[in-house]
Write an enzyme that holds these catalytic residues in place. Structure first.
Site, short mmCIF file in Angstrom:
data_model
loop_
_atom_site.label_atom_id
_atom_site.label_comp_id
_atom_site.label_asym_id
_atom_site.label_seq_id
_atom_site.Cartn_x
_atom_site.Cartn_y
_atom_site.Cartn_z
N TYR A 27 0.83 -1.05 -0.08
CA TYR A 27 0.06 0.02 0.03
C TYR A 27 0.88 1.04 0.08
O TYR A 27 1.73 1.43 0.78
CB TYR A 27 -0.98 0.22 1.25
CG TYR A 27 -1.70 1.36 1.40
CD1 TYR A 27 -2.85 1.29 0.50
CD2 TYR A 27 -1.70 2.19 2.18
CE1 TYR A 27 -3.66 2.64 0.54
CE2 TYR A 27 -2.19 3.52 2.33
CZ TYR A 27 -3.37 3.24 1.48
OH TYR A 27 -4.27 4.64 1.46
N LYS A 75 3.93 9.65 8.56
CA LYS A 75 3.78 8.98 9.93
C LYS A 75 4.58 9.58 11.00
O LYS A 75 4.26 10.73 11.48
CB LYS A 75 3.59 7.54 9.86
CG LYS A 75 2.43 7.12 9.00
CD LYS A 75 2.00 5.42 9.01
CE LYS A 75 0.82 5.36 8.16
NZ LYS A 75 0.91 4.65 6.84
N ASP A 97 9.65 3.29 0.14
CA ASP A 97 8.29 4.08 0.76
C ASP A 97 8.87 3.72 2.11
O ASP A 97 8.38 2.71 2.74
CB ASP A 97 7.13 3.17 0.34
CG ASP A 97 5.90 4.06 1.15
OD1 ASP A 97 6.23 4.75 1.91
OD2 ASP A 97 4.89 4.02 0.41
C1 LIG Z 1 0.22 4.88 5.56
C2 LIG Z 1 1.08 4.62 4.17
C3 LIG Z 1 1.12 5.50 3.13
C4 LIG Z 1 0.09 6.73 3.07
O1 LIG Z 1 0.20 7.73 4.04
P1 LIG Z 1 -1.13 8.71 4.46
O2 LIG Z 1 -0.43 9.72 5.20
O3 LIG Z 1 -2.09 7.88 5.11
O4 LIG Z 1 -1.71 9.04 2.94
C5 LIG Z 1 1.69 5.14 2.29
N1 LIG Z 1 2.85 4.35 2.28
C6 LIG Z 1 2.94 3.42 3.19
C7 LIG Z 1 3.91 2.33 3.44
C8 LIG Z 1 2.06 3.81 4.42
O5 LIG Z 1 2.02 2.89 5.38
#
Ligand SMILES: *Cc1c(COP(=O)(O)O)cnc(C)c1O
Length: 438
Positions: free
Chosen positions: A145, A270, A242
Site C-alpha cells: 500500500y 507518519k 517507501d
Molecule cells: C500509511 C502509508 C502511506 C500513506 O500515508 P497517508 O499519510 O495515510 O496518506 C503510504 N505508504 C505506506 C507504506 C503507508 O503505510
C-alpha cells in the site's frame, strides 16, 4: 454489557453524514466485526473510548505514534506553536530545522520537501521518477500500500475482475493509469528480473517498502532489496523506498542506513509528523531539483510544511535522537517476541512471530516459515484472527482491526503493559487454537 454502547450510538449518528461513519476504511472495524471504537482521549500507551473503557494501544495511529499518545514535549510544542499561528502561507525557520535533521539522518538524502500525507509523498516521488526517466511504468509489489492516489491505487488487478476486496484495488481508476503499473510478489527477485527482461526499458521506478508493513509484517529477505538496487541500476530505473512507516521506526533515519543501500528517492510520513498530518519526499539533490523552479515537476500544498506539523516533528525527532532511545525499543520488542514465541511453543500454538525492532507480526497459520509474500499472507486463518481481535479488545488491548496490519510498540509501553499483552495474547490463542484443533 447490556444495550448499545455509546460508541455504537455515536457511529449510528456518524453514518448519517459520513459513509460508514469513518474517514478512513479500517476504522469501521468491518474486517473484524463488532462496533467500531470512537476515541475520547489518549495518553501514553492508553486510549480511552467514548464509553470510558481504557485500552493498551498497539495500533498507535497506524505506526505514527512511536512515543505514544500526547507525549508532553510534543504536546507542548504544538500548544506553543498554536498560539503563534497555525498556517502562514509563508516559510518558517522550523521547516528548515526539521529538513536539516532528516537530511542529516540518512545517507541517501540530500534534499527533502514536506507535504501533508504519505499519499502525496509517494504520488510526487513517482512523478519525479517518471519525469527523470521519461518512462511510464512503476513496478510495485502485491499486497503493498502506497497511499490512495490514482497513480498508486492503479494496478493491473483493476483490469481484471474479482479481487475488489483488496485494499490496493479500486474502481474509478482509468484504464491507462492501471496499465502504467506492474506488480510482482514481494521478496521474489526472479519475478522482478523476468518483468525487467520484458519491460525494462519502460520502467521508471521500482517502489518498495524495505520491510512490508501493509500485509501484516513481512520482512524483506536478505539480498532482496539489494537485488532491486542492482536491477534498477542495470536498467536505468529509479529505486524508491517507501519509508512512510519504516522511517525513524527502527533507527534514527531511513532503513536505507541499516541496509547500506541508497535508494534514489525516499518517502516519509507518519512518525516525522509527531502525530500530526505529514508526508515528505526526499533523495539526491539531482532528483529533488526537479520540483524547484524550472525543474519541470509541479508540486505544492496550502498546508505543506505547516507550523503545527513542523513543531511536532522537531519535538519528536529530538526525543528519538537521545542516546539509547532505539536500544530501549529494541529491548521491548525482543522481550515481546521471546515471550510470545515461548508461550506459543509451550501451548503448541503453531503461529510464528516476525519482528524488527518495535514492529511485530503474528502469522496466523500452521507453519514455521515466515510470511514472505502476499500469497503467504492470504494462507492465514482470518477467522481466528477475528476472534482473537475481539478477545483482546474485551480484555483491554487495542490492535489494528486487520490481520494485514502490524503490531506497533511505542516508547510509552511499560513493562507491565507488555507483560499483560503477551499473557493475554498467549491465553487467547491457546483457547482459540485448541478450539480449532480440538
Ligand atoms: C500509511 C502509508 C502511506 C500513506 O500515508 P497517508 O499519510 O495515510 O496518506 C503510504 N505508504 C505506506 C507504506 C503507508 O503505510
Amino acid at each position: 454489557m447490556s444495550g448499545r454502547s455509546s460508541s455504537a450510538a455515536l457511529f449510528a449518528r456518524g453514518r448519517n453524514s459520513i459513509p460508514d461513519g469513518v474517514n478512513s476504511p479500517l476504522r469501521s472495524f468491518q474486517l473484524v466485526g463488532g462496533d467500531p471504537l470512537a476515541a475520547r482521549e489518549a495518553r501514553g500507551s492508553r486510549v480511552i473510548d467514548v464509553d470510558g473503557k481504557e485500552y493498551v494501544d498497539f495500533l498507535n495511529g497506524f505506526g505514527a505514534l512511536i512515543l505514544g499518545h500526547a507525549h508532553p514535549e510534543v504536546a507542548d510544542a504544538i500548544g506553543q506553536q498554536a498560539k503563534r499561528g497555525t498556517s502562514y502561507g509563508l516559510s518558517t525557520e522550523a521547516e528548515y530545522e526539521l529538513a536539516e535533521r532528516i537530511v542529516a539522518s540518512t545517507s541517501a538524502i540530500e534534499a527533502i520537501r514536506f507535504v501533508c500525507s504519505g499519499t502525496e509523498a509517494v504520488m510526487t516521488a513517482t512523478r519525479i521518477a517518471r519525469s527523470h526517466t521519461g518512462r511510464n511504468l512503476i513496478l510495485k509489489f502485491r499486497g503493498s500500500y502506497h497511499g490512495h492516489s490514482d497513480a498508486l491505487l492503479a494496478s493491473p488487478l483493476n483490469l481484471q475482475q474479482g479481487e475488489s476486496s483488496l485494499k490496493s484495488v479500486s474502481r474509478g481508476i482509468t484504464h491507462n493509469a492501471n496499465r502504467d503499473v506492474l506488480l510482482a510478489e514481494y521478496n521474489d527477485e526472479e519475478e522482478v528480473a523476468k518483468i525487467f527482461s520484458e519491460h525494462g526499458d519502460s520502467i521508471a521506478a521500482v517502489l518498495v517498502e524495505p520491510h512490508s508493513t501493509n500485509m501484516g509484517f513481512v520482512k524483506s529477505r536478505p539480498g532482496f532489496i539489494k537485488s532491486l538496487r542492482d536491477i534498477t541500476h542495470q536498467y536505468g530505473a529509479l529505486l524508491i523506498f517507501d519509508e512512510v512507516v519504516s522511517g525513524f521506526r527502527f533507527n534514527f533515519g531511513g532503513v536505507s542506513n541499516l541496509f547500506g543501500i541508497d535508494p534514489d528517492l525516499t518517502t516519509f510520513g507518519k512518525i516525522i509528523g509527531g502525530g500530526t498530518p505529514v508526508g515528505a519526499f526526499a533523495g539526491k539533490a539531482l532528483y529533488l531539483s526537479q520540483v524547484a523552479a524550472g525543474g519541470g515537476v509541479f508540486q505544492s500544498g496550502t498546508f505543506a510544511g505547516n507550523p503545527l506539523t513542523t513543531a511536532a516533528g522537531i519535538a519528536t525527532l529530538k526525543v528519538l535522537s537521545r542516546p539509547g532511545f532505539y536500544d530501549q525499543l529494541e529491548a521491548k520488542g525482543a522481550w515481546v517476541e521471546q515471550q510470545l514465541t515461548s508461550g506459543f511453543a509451550g501451548h503448541r500454538i503453531p503461529f510464528r512471530v516476525s519482528r524488527v525492532g518495535s514492529v511485530l507480526g503474528i502469522a496466523f497459520r500452521d507453519s514455521s516459515e515466515p510470511l514472505k509474500d502476499y500469497r503467504d499472507v492470504k494462507t492465514q486463518d482470518y477467522e481466528t484472527f477475528t476472534r482473537f481481535h475481539r478477545r483482546l479488545r474485551d480484555a483491554g488491548f487495542l490492535l489494528a482491526p486487520s490481520l494485514e496490519e502490524p503490531i506497533f510498540l511505542s516508547a510509552a509501553h511499560t513493562d507491565a503493559d507488555l507483560r499483560a499483552f503477551t499473557e493475554a495474547t498467549v491465553d487467547a490463542l491457546r483457547e482459540l487454537y485448541s478450539a480449532v484443533a480440538g
